[in-house]
Structures are given as structure tokens and as C-alpha cells.
Design an enzyme around this catalytic site. Structure first.
Site, PDB file in Angstrom:
ATOM      1  N   LEU A  16       0.859  -1.207   0.000  1.00  0.00           N
ATOM      2  CA  LEU A  16       0.000   0.000   0.000  1.00  0.00           C
ATOM      3  C   LEU A  16       0.891   1.251   0.000  1.00  0.00           C
ATOM      4  O   LEU A  16       1.026   1.958   1.000  1.00  0.00           O
ATOM      5  CB  LEU A  16      -0.940  -0.033   1.204  1.00  0.00           C
ATOM      6  CG  LEU A  16      -2.054  -1.088   1.150  1.00  0.00           C
ATOM      7  CD1 LEU A  16      -2.822  -1.129   2.467  1.00  0.00           C
ATOM      8  CD2 LEU A  16      -3.020  -0.830  -0.010  1.00  0.00           C
ATOM      9  N   HIS A  17       1.469   1.530  -1.166  1.00  0.00           N
ATOM     10  CA  HIS A  17       2.444   2.618  -1.268  1.00  0.00           C
ATOM     11  C   HIS A  17       1.845   3.990  -0.914  1.00  0.00           C
ATOM     12  O   HIS A  17       2.401   4.750  -0.141  1.00  0.00           O
ATOM     13  CB  HIS A  17       2.988   2.681  -2.702  1.00  0.00           C
ATOM     14  CG  HIS A  17       3.771   1.463  -3.091  1.00  0.00           C
ATOM     15  ND1 HIS A  17       5.018   1.180  -2.595  1.00  0.00           N
ATOM     16  CD2 HIS A  17       3.460   0.436  -3.914  1.00  0.00           C
ATOM     17  CE1 HIS A  17       5.454   0.035  -3.111  1.00  0.00           C
ATOM     18  NE2 HIS A  17       4.527  -0.444  -3.904  1.00  0.00           N
ATOM     19  N   ASP A  18       0.697   4.293  -1.493  1.00  0.00           N
ATOM     20  CA  ASP A  18       0.110   5.635  -1.290  1.00  0.00           C
ATOM     21  C   ASP A  18      -0.335   5.847   0.147  1.00  0.00           C
ATOM     22  O   ASP A  18      -0.340   6.971   0.660  1.00  0.00           O
ATOM     23  CB  ASP A  18      -1.067   5.828  -2.241  1.00  0.00           C
ATOM     24  CG  ASP A  18      -0.627   5.783  -3.687  1.00  0.00           C
ATOM     25  OD1 ASP A  18      -1.461   5.452  -4.555  1.00  0.00           O
ATOM     26  OD2 ASP A  18       0.555   6.051  -3.957  1.00  0.00           O
TER      27      ASP A  18
END
Ligand code: RIB
Ligand code: CA
Length: 304
Positions: free
Chosen positions: A236-238
Site C-alpha cells: 500500500l504505497h500511497d
């Protein structure tokens, strides 16, 4: 209360970041969501943005339509293999008819908000940087109205996820990424190493899922995803960018110079390094404790 503008390419992890911000409206005031193609085509990104706002926002948030392709040339990259055909995983979002968008295109709407604001505004950019690059190119003086920009993109050590060397947001529009990095903006970068080191699994999502009102939507978006860039679970980069905005003390911030390879003939085209040193002009942040950041993301996205 922090005034922020979110620029995104909703996408699964973008949806998590937006939900995290919407569930913290006492901390951040979302002045605008601007859209950019990236994970999916611009029509899907806009439709997904309206859907998430209609289901999770407690007040109206303006949406501006942004770039459908990079600064130069056509759109080449697509992430439907990771984010699903429509861009929200297994959720099939019906066409959000009668959706209202700003009359101005994204960069002009961002400019209008920044220039009319008495206070500086923080930008959070979690998709390709095309809109931000257009904003600075058309209105270079507006940089002084931007408190800081939190960017999800690139990497510290030169690794990639769309190629072995390039991260997706930067690779999608390398020219835009380079021009934003060199713009003199106060940049806080969330590199892909952050989420790569704390992938989220279905059982963790289900254990965190206390948001009964949105349970079915959340399960369809976030479960059974295939993220080829991590050995298990989903990165979940963002959400890391949103977590930094909401709880910066969970992170360590380091001065650096962000370097991007813009040699189109090089197989490392789009590669990003953060040269960490005391006189660095940019900033890169990493979790002090990965489990604490992951727990915060899970609780804020899936908690009641
Ligand atoms: O490389 C990860 C980034 O690319 C994230 O912003 C994801 O949503 C995709 O846009
Ligand atoms: Ca994104």
C-alpha cells in the site's frame, strides 16, 4: 487544520490514502482531489474518485480532471494487472452518472486554489506527476504558495516495480517527475521501499475490518489482490504518504538529493536514487517502526 490538495490515480492504494484522509477530516481539510491517469485510464480514475468520495466523504470535495497522458508522447503504462480493469481491484464501479467536476483542468484548479489561499497549502501527489509538472511549468511563481509536497514515488536505492529499475509513478512520466524534483519545491518523498517492507495480507485486512458500513466495498477493493512486486500480500504505497501526513512522528526524515535517470536509451530509464547527505535539497522519509505504520494504515483504512 492542514489544508491539502490530493493528486491521485485511483487505484487501490490511492483509495486507501483517500479514505485515510477522509476519516481524519478533523486533522486535514481536503480542498481538492485532482485526478491523473496512471493505474487506469483517466475516465476510470475520475469515476473511482467520485465513487470513493460519495461513499466515504462527509462533506462535498471538489474533483478536477487532470492529465490523460504524460507530458510528452502517449500513455504507455497501465497497471490493470495489479489494480484491476476498472482500477479498484475486484470492485466493479458503475458509471457515476451526474458526477460533477470543476470547469478548470487540474493544474488550473490547483493554481486557482493556491493563489486565492491566504495560507500555504500542502500537496500530496500519489500518482504520476504530470499535473504538478504542468502547474509549475504554467505558473512557476506558485511554488511559493506550496508549503510542501508529499510525493509517493521513486526509490532510495534505485529499485523499481514496473521495471527492475523504475517505480511506476516516475516511470509513467519521467519528464514530469524530473521537472518536479528539480523545481525547488520542498519535497518529502515516500519511496517504494517503505510499502515493499510491510506488505498487507488479506487476513490482516479482515482482522482490521471494523468499518461495518463500508465492509463489502472495502473487501471487494482490497482482498485477493496480486501485487507482483512483493513476495506476498499487497504494497500500500500511497497509504504511506497519507500516514506521513497524518502521523509524521511515525517516520524518520532524511535530507537527500533525488536523482532521476531520464536517458531514454538507457534500460535504467526512470530509475530514481536518493543520495542521502546533510546538505540534501530534498527529504525522504522511512518508517521508524514498520509494524506501527502498518497498524496505523490498517486501522485508519479499515477501522470504523
Ligand atoms: O509504484 C507505486 C505507485 O504506482 C502507487 O502510487 C500506485 O498507486 C501506482 O500509482
Ligand atoms: Ca497511485
Amino acid at each position: 487544520m492542514k489544508n491539502i490538495i490530493l493528486d491521485c490515480d485511483i487505484g487501490v492504494d490511492d483509495a486507501s490514502a483517500l479514505i485515510m484522509l477522509l476519516k481524519n477530516q478533523q486533522k486535514v481539510r481536503l480542498s481538492l482531489v485532482s485526478t491523473v491517469a496512471g493505474n487506469s485510464k483517466i475516465e476510470n480514475v475520475c469515476n473511482n474518485t467520485i465513487f470513493i468520495l460519495r461513499n466515504f466523504a462527509t462533506r462535498w470535495v471538489s474533483v478536477a480532471v487532470g492529465a490523460s497522458k504524460p507530458l510528452y508522447g502517449e500513455r504507455k503504462l497501465d497497471a490493470s494487472d495489479v489494480h484491476g480493469e476498472g482500477g479498484l481491484g475486484g470492485l466493479k464501479v458503475e458509471k457515476q452518472s451526474d458526477a460533477k467536476f470543476t470547469t478548470e483542468v487540474a493544474e488550473e484548479k490547483i493554481y486557482k486554489i493556491l493563489s486565492s489561499s491566504k495560507r500555504k497549502i500542502t500537496l500530496v501527489a500519489i500518482g504520476p506527476l504530470t499535473n504538478i509538472a504542468l502547474l509549475i511549468k504554467k505558473h512557476p511563481e506558485i511554488v511559493k504558495k506550496i508549503a510542501k509536497i508529499i510525493i509517493m514515488g521513486g526509490s532510495i536505492s534505485g529499485i523499481g516495480n514496473i521495471t527492475p529499475f523504475a517505480e511506476y509513478n516516475f516511470a509513467w512520466d519521467v519528464d514530469a517527475a524530473k521537472s518536479v524534483v528539480e523545481s525547488g519545491l520542498k519535497i518529502y518523498l515516500s519511496p517504494i521501499e517503505n510499502a515493499n517492507n510491510m506488505p498487507v495480507c488479506d487476513d490482516e485486512i479482515l482482522a482490521s475490518l471494523k468499518d461495518a458500513e463500508h465492509a463489502e466495498i472495502l473487501k471487494k477493493i482490497f482482498l485477493n489482490l496480486q501485487d507482483g512486486s512483493v513476495p506476498f500480500g499487497f504494497a500500500l504505497h500511497d497509504s504511506c504518504a497519507a500516514a506521513f501526513l497524518l502521523k509524521p512522528n511515525l517516520f524518520k526524515t532524511l535530507k537527500c538529493d533525488i536523482k532521476i535517470n531520464d536517458d531514454k536509451k538507457d534500460k535504467r530509464y526512470g530509475q530514481c536514487f536518493c543520495e542521502i547527505h546533510k546538505k540534501g535539497k530534498n527529504l525522504v522519509f522511512v518508517p521508524k517502526n514498520y509494524q506501527k505504520v502498518k497498524n496505523f494504515i490498517l486501522k485508519t483504512t479499515f477501522g470504523g
